[in-house]
Scaffold this active site. Structure first.
Site, PDB file in Angstrom:
ATOM      1  N   SER A 253       0.839  -1.198   0.000  1.00 19.81           N
ATOM      2  CA  SER A 253       0.000   0.000   0.000  1.00 19.81           C
ATOM      3  C   SER A 253       0.870   1.243   0.000  1.00 19.81           C
ATOM      4  O   SER A 253       2.027   1.204   0.443  1.00 19.81           O
ATOM      5  CB  SER A 253      -0.890   0.025   1.245  1.00 19.81           C
ATOM      6  N   ASP A 254       0.327   2.344  -0.496  1.00 17.00           N
ATOM      7  CA  ASP A 254       0.987   3.610  -0.220  1.00 17.00           C
ATOM      8  C   ASP A 254       0.847   3.868   1.281  1.00 17.00           C
ATOM      9  O   ASP A 254      -0.003   3.285   1.962  1.00 17.00           O
ATOM     10  CB  ASP A 254       0.367   4.740  -1.036  1.00 17.00           C
ATOM     11  N   CYS A 255       1.706   4.731   1.798  1.00 12.67           N
ATOM     12  CA  CYS A 255       1.850   4.834   3.257  1.00 12.67           C
ATOM     13  C   CYS A 255       0.645   5.514   3.902  1.00 12.67           C
ATOM     14  O   CYS A 255       0.404   6.706   3.696  1.00 12.67           O
ATOM     15  CB  CYS A 255       3.140   5.562   3.599  1.00 12.67           C
ATOM     16  N   GLY A 256      -0.101   4.727   4.662  1.00 11.61           N
ATOM     17  CA  GLY A 256      -1.318   5.214   5.301  1.00 11.61           C
ATOM     18  C   GLY A 256      -2.568   4.964   4.486  1.00 11.61           C
ATOM     19  O   GLY A 256      -3.662   5.336   4.910  1.00 11.61           O
ATOM     20  N   ALA A 257      -2.445   4.320   3.318  1.00 11.82           N
ATOM     21  CA  ALA A 257      -3.599   4.137   2.440  1.00 11.82           C
ATOM     22  C   ALA A 257      -4.630   3.172   3.013  1.00 11.82           C
ATOM     23  O   ALA A 257      -5.824   3.296   2.719  1.00 11.82           O
ATOM     24  CB  ALA A 257      -3.147   3.647   1.065  1.00 11.82           C
TER      25      ALA A 257
END
Length: 710
Positions: A253-257
């Site tokens: 995932s993108d960070c915090g997605a």
């Protein structure tokens, strides 16, 4: 004999992969449930009893090993896109991976398991630079899917190496998919592109990375696509990526997605539900902290242990193919020496890349090249002596930087009088009305003004210090810098050379009216100053070409938040073009002579063109072939890039250049997203830029031929 050896080699590789798969299953089978959870987050603890060390999946290698201390800093990817040189991209990817392996070995000897020390690199960014206001456009290779996919694939091959089993490092295609700003709304936005735009523009580069370059990692985006989080989309991650394209690696995932799935997009009501959405969709590892709720998701029977095992398998395989999950003497990439870091070879490569990346936009009144024995030279501008203006974003840190000022001074005669003043702040007006820089600029033979944008003005959300969270609200150069240039040019009517920095198109209309010569230098990395010096003084020739269209007027752009491709990029822009995609000058010129095309609907076509260099300079021309299919401008793009190649031509030389364009390069995407080879007349334009109404005014030579395919 050769075939027998090749077949045996393939069987041996397959057997080794099968052994690694069994090893991965055995390791997963020995883990407790809590240990399994821990290995699905980017910052993973070690499992000593299984011989597994701590590991953080997050590393950056966009244009050199990033955020990890000393490393060679290459040009930002938008500048690399301007080289139109896939072979160079593969060399750069290989150099980055070599330095990464050397740094990894040192970190492990020091028991350093911190972020940015691993071998899983979240690069390259192959999103399409659809709008010049996007602050992260600098991370991409430009606005064209073929250029992006070709350059990105070459970079991935260089990063991952050529061993049939093991990876030198693991590269990552990001951000999948349909992400190119705005940064301000990326955690909440729902993007619903047409089927045509999705399959024609937003997905092809990712497909090339997966199918052609066998990229090991794909990163999901923050935004929703058709109401599903891109980092938790069954359509994108399972249906397209794994089932349609056959992707075998792992998805991050993108960070915090994953947190956005419930907090930003409100797809799930709780963190545990968000975890289940992501895992069920096909996500393997989370960058963030929401997967701490995986235990709760299992307790609520939202997930099973089999789901966790399935998610773990590609992660264990990546680490086994890197040879780092457990000691593996068979891995051929274990023994890179510290001397590889910032080696002379890599420094030379960085200089070559910077030289190939810079684009000459204007050259009038004999402004360039500059005579090294010039009597007086004045250098000014906010970015002339600041190494930060070379870096872009996601950069590493070198122990060697050559600013533009240093590079220029390194070229002139020791008998030349050279002076320098910044003259203006990057985005603030000069308060002292007595600005000596203006009078000094007016009084010298030639004045070089370095101006434009830097990482304080454009970048990722939270990185740039502007009010748009990294994006720009327009394409204007900061007014303070423009006024400084105006003040100079009021008093100096000739001999002003402007060097523009930045990672995106800017409004250059007034700059081109005021200055005799204009160079787009991008963010050229640590050797940028030396490269600029070589080019300005004629020790090298300009060969860079624009990987993005430079619009004339930013106010005429479509709304930033609209992801429709209508009116965007050279494929769909019929006006508002100041410098077209693919444009760039050199100290010579190339004339395009007769062009011919032959072929059919079954095998594709062959395009041949005659090139002539009538100048006294050796040149390297980025030859570009564009195809306009039946229905161009209505049911098909105005034109699309079908092939390109860098061609060296000696002074006075000529060459016949041939391009074989497969059937896939002639197909057009239909409204339903399917690709079709339409019967009818196909027109090929071969030249030094994309076809546009500006080309004749700019003096761009081109040749045209056509063929009817039934």
């Amino acid at each position: 004999m050769g075939l027998t050896v090749c077949t045996a080699f393939a069987q041996s590789a397959m057997e080794k992969l099968e052994r690694l798969e069994q090893q991965a299953r055995d390791i997963i089978g020995q883990m407790t449930l809590e240990e399994k959870f821990s290995q699905l987050m980017n910052e993973t603890p070690g499992i000593a009893r299984l011989g597994i060390e701590p590991y953080d999946w997050w590393n950056e290698g966009l244009h050199g090993v990033g955020r990890a201390g000393r490393a060679t800093v290459f040009p930002e990817p938008i500048g690399l896109g301007a080289t139109f040189d896939p072979a160079l991209m593969q060399q750069i990817g290989d150099a980055i991976a070599t330095e990464a392996r050397a740094k990894y070995a040192i970190a492990r000897r020091n028991s350093n398991y911190a972020r940015y020390t691993g071998l899983t690199f979240w690069s390259p960014n192959v999103n399409i630079f659809r709008d010049p206001r996007w602050g992260r456009g600098m991370e991409t290779w430009g606005e064209d899917p073929l250029l992006t996919g070709t350059m990105g694939s070459a970079f991935v091959r260089g990063m991952q190496g050529d061993d049939p089993v093991y990876l030198k490092v693991a590269a990552c295609g990001k951000h999948f998919a349909v992400h190119s700003g705005p940064e301000m709304t990326r955690h909440t936005a729902n993007v619903e592109p047409s089927e045509r735009d999705l399959w024609e523009t937003y997905l092809p580069a990712f497909r090339m990375l997966v199918e052609d370059a066998k990229v090991e990692i794909i990163m999901g985006a923050y935004n929703r696509v058709y109401s599903e989080s891109a980092s938790g989309s069954k359509f994108l991650l399972t249906d397209v990526l794994r089932n349609k394209w056959g992707f075998k690696g792992h998805i991050v995932s993108d960070c915090g997605a994953v947190t956005d799935i419930w907090k930003g997009h409100h797809i799930a009501k709780t963190e545990a539900e968000a975890c289940a959405v992501a895992i069920k969709a096909g996500l393997n590892v989370e960058c963030g902290s929401s997967f701490k709720a995986l235990r709760e998701a299992l307790d609520q029977q939202l997930l099973s242990e089999a789901d966790i095992d399935q998610a773990l398998m590609p992660l264990m395989m990546t680490r086994l193919k890197l040879g780092i999950l457990q000691p593996d003497a068979d891995c051929p990439y274990n023994h890179f020496d510290e001397s590889e870091i910032c080696s002379e070879k890599n420094i030379a490569l960085a200089r070559q890349a910077a030289t190939e990346s810079m684009v000459l936009l204007k050259n009038a009144n004999g402004a360039l090249p500059i005579d090294k024995n010039i009597h007086e030279l004045f250098i000014t501008g906010a970015g002339a002596a600041d190494a930060f203006w070379l870096m872009g974003n996601y950069f590493g840190i070198s122990d060697r930087y050559c600013t533009y000022l240093q590079g220029i001074v390194s070229k002139v005669s020791n008998g030349t009088a050279v002076n320098f003043r910044p003259g203006v702040l990057e985005s603030m007006p000069t308060r002292n009305k007595m600005n000596w820089a203006v009078s000094e600029a007016a009084g010298t033979e030639k004045t070089i003004v370095v101006m434009g944008n830097n990482g304080n003005m454009e970048g990722e959300e939270g990185e740039a210090i502007d009010s748009e969270r990294g994006d720009r609200d327009g394409i204007a150069i900061p007014e303070s810098q423009m006024q400084f240039l105006r003040d100079i040019c009021k008093r100096k009517k000739q001999g002003v050379i402007v060097v523009l920095t930045g990672g995106s198109p800017v409004d250059v209309r007034e700059v081109c009216q005021l200055a005799d010569a204009v160079v787009m230098a991008w963010y050229p990395g640590q050797e940028g100053g030396y490269a600029l010096g070589d080019l300005l003084f004629g020790d090298a020739n300009f060969s860079g070409r624009l990987p993005v269209t430079f619009p004339a007027d930013g106010d005429l752009l479509p709304p930033f938040e609209d992801y429709s491709m209508h009116g965007r990029t050279y494929k769909y822009m019929s006006d508002n073009i100041y410098f077209p995609f693919g444009y760039g000058l050199s100290y010579g010129r190339v004339d395009y002579g007769e062009a011919t095309v032959s072929g059919n609907k079954k095998r594709g076509v062959t395009v041949t063109v005659k090139l002539q260099n009538p100048s006294q300079w050796d040149v390297t021309e980025a030859v570009q072939v564009y195809v306009s299919a039946p229905g161009a401008g209505t049911s098909a793009p105005l034109q699309q890039l079908a092939a390109f190649r860098r061609v060296p031509l000696a002074a006075g030389g000529s060459a016949d250049i041939t391009f074989d364009i497969p059937v896939s390069g002639l197909m057009t995407v239909q409204e339903d997203g399917s690709s079709k080879l339409v019967g009818g007349n196909y027109t090929f334009t071969i030249g030094g830029a994309a076809p546009s109404g500006r080309n004749s005014e700019l003096g761009i030579s081109q040749a045209v031929c056509s063929i009817r395919l039934r």
